[in-house]
Scaffold this motif. Structure first.
Motif, mmCIF file in Angstrom:
data_model
loop_
_atom_site.group_PDB
_atom_site.id
_atom_site.type_symbol
_atom_site.label_atom_id
_atom_site.label_comp_id
_atom_site.label_asym_id
_atom_site.label_seq_id
_atom_site.Cartn_x
_atom_site.Cartn_y
_atom_site.Cartn_z
ATOM 1 N N UNK A 344 -9.275 52.037 28.294
ATOM 2 C CA UNK A 344 -10.017 51.222 29.257
ATOM 3 C C UNK A 344 -9.638 49.754 29.214
ATOM 4 N N UNK A 345 -9.013 49.327 28.116
ATOM 5 C CA UNK A 345 -8.599 47.928 27.985
ATOM 6 C C UNK A 345 -7.258 47.650 28.656
ATOM 7 N N UNK A 346 -6.658 48.673 29.259
ATOM 8 C CA UNK A 346 -5.306 48.519 29.811
ATOM 9 C C UNK A 346 -5.249 47.492 30.938
ATOM 10 N N UNK A 347 -6.311 47.388 31.750
ATOM 11 C CA UNK A 347 -6.293 46.411 32.843
ATOM 12 C C UNK A 347 -6.165 44.995 32.323
ATOM 13 N N UNK A 348 -6.998 44.634 31.353
ATOM 14 C CA UNK A 348 -6.919 43.288 30.780
ATOM 15 C C UNK A 348 -5.608 43.098 30.027
ATOM 16 N N UNK A 349 -5.138 44.139 29.350
ATOM 17 C CA UNK A 349 -3.849 44.050 28.652
ATOM 18 C C UNK A 349 -2.722 43.769 29.637
ATOM 19 N N UNK A 350 -2.778 44.405 30.805
ATOM 20 C CA UNK A 350 -1.759 44.154 31.815
ATOM 21 C C UNK A 350 -1.799 42.728 32.317
ATOM 22 N N UNK A 351 -3.005 42.215 32.576
ATOM 23 C CA UNK A 351 -3.141 40.827 33.030
ATOM 24 C C UNK A 351 -2.582 39.864 31.995
ATOM 25 N N UNK A 352 -2.904 40.071 30.725
ATOM 26 C CA UNK A 352 -2.463 39.151 29.682
ATOM 27 C C UNK A 352 -0.959 39.206 29.450
ATOM 28 N N UNK A 353 -0.307 40.223 29.982
ATOM 29 C CA UNK A 353 1.135 40.351 29.781
ATOM 30 C C UNK A 353 1.990 39.780 30.883
#
Length: 404
Positions: A344-353
């Motif tokens: 579920x944290x993948x969305x924020x992980x994508x933004x931070x990358x």
């Protein structure tokens, strides 16, 4: 009062492989488009609506959650559990979290299964069958119980006891089987017992035509709370959620309620990433080898065509995130009081990358499910401590706490 079912403006089903091919609304197709699909490619179908009949006050009153948006959903024959209406939380810096863990079974799948169980009721199926070891299975079991239907969940062998307990609590029959047997058994159970399949049956993901329609309501809610954001970052497995969010924003634009569709970013585990591979190769779907990742909820070897369409039509792009970046995002969310599972944290992980300059305006990251869903939950034991004041004070001071 008009019921959510009678309020639906759904008129039929349309092939995503060839939009000129149409089918009646009933029965809902769960194996994709039979006229465009082949042994090598599976094209889904979507639900069509009479958009001219949408009232100007769409979503302004008459129910909450999914019922609020009944006009642009399939007939909601299944009773609800309070799904939808999840909060949009401001993390600061223009970043907002759409927290889907607040749904009844703690995941976004509740929006989908209100619609899929409605499909089962609409064809008088005595029950549903689902191949899932996580969020989808738990949600399907809950909505089947609410609707008075039997439910069979085909999970993976070695299903964690906590997950098995969660599924069984709703009265579902839980059958842990080897992964390669889950989908053939799903089809056999559907055929033999007349159960409606609420998960995929095709080589490249199609699934129920009704299901992804429930995800459109995420877009409706974001637009109602924030307007159209600069971008939306979505944890992505087969791509149903991505497609539903795109379609919701696109419908709002068609109705003149907004002026644009935000770019969508799919966020997949770097150990696989079939949607990213399909976009890179310019094909509708691919199968890729999958490496080790703890993001089991979105760890898929194949994509579905819906995800490709959502990225193309929104002007977004696919992102790949490794477990290290996923854990960093999960910890960032926890520091803000939000506990989500690693997937579920993948969305924020994508933004931070990505480069901050790549998106403008407020952005929304969807978190799909609760931290209770991670497989390791409950495995860590907390050891007893020395209850003496000196020991407790020393421990707290070692954590950076200081006396006042």
């Amino acid at each position: 009062m008009t019921s959510p079912a009678s309020a639906s403006l759904a008129t039929g089903q349309r092939s995503l492989g060839d939009p000129g091919i149409r089918y009646p609304l009933w029965p809902p197709l769960s194996r994709g488009c039979p006229r465009t699909s082949s042994a090598h490619m599976s094209y889904p179908v979507e639900v069509e609506y009479d958009y001219g009949g949408v009232p100007p006050e769409f979503g302004a009153g008459g129910g909450s959650g999914l019922d609020r948006w009944a006009a642009l959903l399939p007939p909601l024959l299944a009773p609800g559990l309070g799904e939808g209406g999840t909060p949009l939380i401001d993390l600061g810096g223009g970043v907002h979290i759409k927290d889907e863990s607040r749904n009844p079974t703690w995941s976004h799948k509740d929006r989908l299964n209100r619609c899929t169980v409605s499909a089962a009721l609409g064809v008088d199926a005595p029950g549903i069958v689902v191949a899932s070891s996580g969020n989808h299975g738990a949600s399907a079991a809950a909505y089947a119980a609410r609707a008075g239907l039997r439910c069979v969940v085909l999970g993976s062998a070695g299903l964690p006891p906590a997950v098995a307990s969660f599924l069984s609590a709703y009265g579902a029959v839980v059958l842990p089987v080897p992964a390669e047997g889950r989908w053939p058994l799903t089809e056999r159970i559907a055929e033999h017992f007349g159960f409606f399949p609420v998960s995929n049956l095709t080589p490249f993901h199609t699934g129920s035509s009704f299901g992804p329609e429930g995800y459109k309501t995420i877009a409706y809610e974001i637009a109602a709370d924030l307007g159209v954001p600069g971008a939306v970052f979505v944890p992505t497995g087969y791509g149903e959620l991505l497609f539903g969010i795109w379609k919701g924003f696109d419908e709002l634009r068609q109705l003149g309620l907004t002026d644009r569709v935000p770019p969508l970013y799919s966020c997949e585990p770097a150990t696989g990433g079939p949607l990213a591979a399909a976009v890179r190769q310019g094909v509708p779907a691919v199968r890729v080898p999958v490496g080790a990742t703890d993001a089991y909820g979105i760890d898929c070897p194949v994509n579905g065509y819906r995800g490709v369409l959502a990225l193309e039509r929104s002007g977004g792009r696919p992102l790949l995130v490794d477990d290290g970046r996923l854990r960093a995002a999960q910890q960032e969310l926890a520091a803000q009081g939000l506990w989500v599972e690693l997937s579920a944290a993948a969305g924020l992980a994508g933004l931070r990358g990505i480069r901050p300059s790549e998106v403008e305006g407020p952005v929304v990251c969807v978190t799909t499910s609760s931290g209770f869903k991670d497989k390791a939950v409950g495995a860590r034991e907390v050891a007893a401590v020395d209850p003496s004041w000196d020991a407790v004070r020393s421990r707290l001071e070692s954590e950076g706490m200081r006396a006042v």
